[in-house]
Motif scaffolding. Structure first.
Motif, mmCIF file in Angstrom:
data_model
loop_
_atom_site.group_PDB
_atom_site.id
_atom_site.type_symbol
_atom_site.label_atom_id
_atom_site.label_comp_id
_atom_site.label_asym_id
_atom_site.label_seq_id
_atom_site.Cartn_x
_atom_site.Cartn_y
_atom_site.Cartn_z
ATOM 1 N N GLY A 60 0.670 -1.073 0.134
ATOM 2 C CA GLY A 60 0.201 -0.142 -0.009
ATOM 3 C C GLY A 60 0.743 1.144 0.028
ATOM 4 O O GLY A 60 0.249 2.384 -0.364
ATOM 5 N N LYS A 61 2.152 1.158 0.450
ATOM 6 C CA LYS A 61 3.227 2.384 0.431
ATOM 7 C C LYS A 61 4.208 2.284 -0.819
ATOM 8 O O LYS A 61 5.031 3.032 -0.577
ATOM 9 N N GLN A 62 4.206 1.280 -1.596
ATOM 10 C CA GLN A 62 4.996 0.899 -2.482
ATOM 11 C C GLN A 62 5.088 2.159 -3.595
ATOM 12 O O GLN A 62 3.893 2.701 -3.793
ATOM 13 N N LEU A 63 6.268 2.653 -4.210
ATOM 14 C CA LEU A 63 6.360 3.674 -4.944
ATOM 15 C C LEU A 63 5.517 3.179 -6.333
ATOM 16 O O LEU A 63 5.468 2.028 -6.783
ATOM 17 N N PRO A 64 4.844 4.039 -6.919
ATOM 18 C CA PRO A 64 4.117 3.877 -8.048
ATOM 19 C C PRO A 64 4.973 3.265 -9.149
ATOM 20 O O PRO A 64 6.072 3.905 -9.442
ATOM 21 N N GLU A 65 4.439 2.377 -9.981
ATOM 22 C CA GLU A 65 5.202 1.749 -10.950
ATOM 23 C C GLU A 65 5.533 2.996 -12.213
ATOM 24 O O GLU A 65 4.754 3.562 -12.540
ATOM 25 N N MET A 66 6.684 3.015 -12.533
ATOM 26 C CA MET A 66 7.294 3.830 -13.758
ATOM 27 C C MET A 66 6.594 3.554 -14.857
ATOM 28 O O MET A 66 6.697 2.308 -15.315
ATOM 29 N N PRO A 67 6.303 4.419 -15.964
ATOM 30 C CA PRO A 67 5.788 4.179 -17.296
ATOM 31 C C PRO A 67 7.011 3.831 -18.041
ATOM 32 O O PRO A 67 8.098 3.802 -17.815
#
Length: 315
Positions: A60-67
């Motif tokens: 729930g606190k992981q970094l957003p996935e990069m495009p």
């Protein structure tokens, strides 16, 4: 029911550890993209020394996935090229940008975070300083206003007192002279009325004797009447009528001139801002020198304000 059970199973599977697929995942990794781990698997997968620099993130606190990279769709954007000012993937870094200065997106983000927060802090400090200066100026305006109003009240009170006292003194002087002159004239008038009363008595006695045709008695009183006439004429001749002394209000017309002058007094005139060209030139010539020696300058409070303002503008 089978349909809903299938959906439920899919949801449960999506929450499982991607390594063992037996236990619900608890952690994600900032480097291992699209991976979720239970506590045990995270420890075993990241046991090698090279993996220990990875950052463990609670689910729930992981970094957003990069495009993905537009040039290399199978690669994610992970780096920032300082030379081209753009985000790149690992293939871009090894090919088109191999000789360029770069850093990780995380690094440049932290750098940007530090820079922007520093700028925010600088702007905040500037705004707070200006607000404080504005408040000081507001207080100064209020203080000046109250001080000047107090001065007006004091001088106008004194002026009214002076005018009232002078008016009272002038009126008293006029009344005193009026009383003195009227008393002299009233005393003179009373004396004349008394003499007129005596005259009427003498006339009545004479007419009574004359109308009685008692000429012997009339002639016997002749000397008395003659003495009265001579005495009265002598008294009237020596009696001087009090003179009426005329007065005028000296320089009363000057009050109109004073009135116009009063209207010109106390005009609210703008004060020219204090300047010290020599001091400003000296500070400018000091340039970027970190030391500003103010010793033996004999600076006043307005001079120190100039110093503070110039130093603030230069920082």
């Amino acid at each position: 029911m089978r349909k809903y059970k299938h959906v439920l199973d899919s949801i449960q599977c999506s929450n499982l550890c991607t390594n063992c697929r037996l236990v619900v995942a608890e952690y994600a990794c900032d480097t291992c993209k699209n991976e979720k781990f239970c506590s045990e698997c995270y420890g075993s997968v990241h046991a090698p020394h090279i993996m220990q620099k990875h950052q463990r993130l609670p689910i729930g606190k992981q970094l957003p996935e990069m495009p993905p990279c537009e040039k290399h769709p199978r690669r994610q954007l992970e780096y920032w090229c300082y030379t081209c000012l753009t985000v790149i993937c690992i293939d871009c870094l090894l090919l088109e940008h191999r000789d360029h200065k770069y850093t990780s997106i995380d690094g440049v983000t932290k750098e940007f975070d530090t820079k922007i927060n520093t700028n925010f802090q600088s702007i905040q400090s500037s705004l707070e300083y200006r607000i404080k200066q504005a408040e000081m100026l507001i207080n100064a305006v209020e203080t000046d206003s109250q001080s000047n109003q107090s001065k007006i009240t004091n001088i106008m009170t004194l002026l009214r007192k002076t005018i009232d006292e002078h008016e009272k003194a002038m009126r008293q002087q006029i009344l005193t002279i009026e009383t003195e002159q009227k008393k002299q004239l009233e005393d003179y008038k009373t004396r004349l009325k008394h003499d007129l009363q005596n005259l009427n008595m003498q006339k009545a006695n004479f007419e009574m004797l004359f109308s009685s045709k008692n000429y012997i008695k009339l002639l016997q009183t002749k000397q008395g009447f003659d003495d009265y006439v001579n005495r009265t004429n002598a008294a009237l001749k020596s009696l001087k009528m009090p003179s009426r002394t005329e007065y005028y209000l000296e320089r009363l017309d000057q009050l109109q001139i004073i009135q116009e002058k009063i209207k010109q007094c106390g005009r609210y005139v703008e004060v020219e801002p204090y300047q010290n060209a020599q001091l400003e030139k000296w500070i400018a010539e000091n340039g970027t020198n970190q030391i500003l020696n103010l010793k033996d300058r004999n600076l006043t409070d307005p001079d120190m304000k100039i110093v503070a303002d110039l130093l603030r503008k230069s920082t």
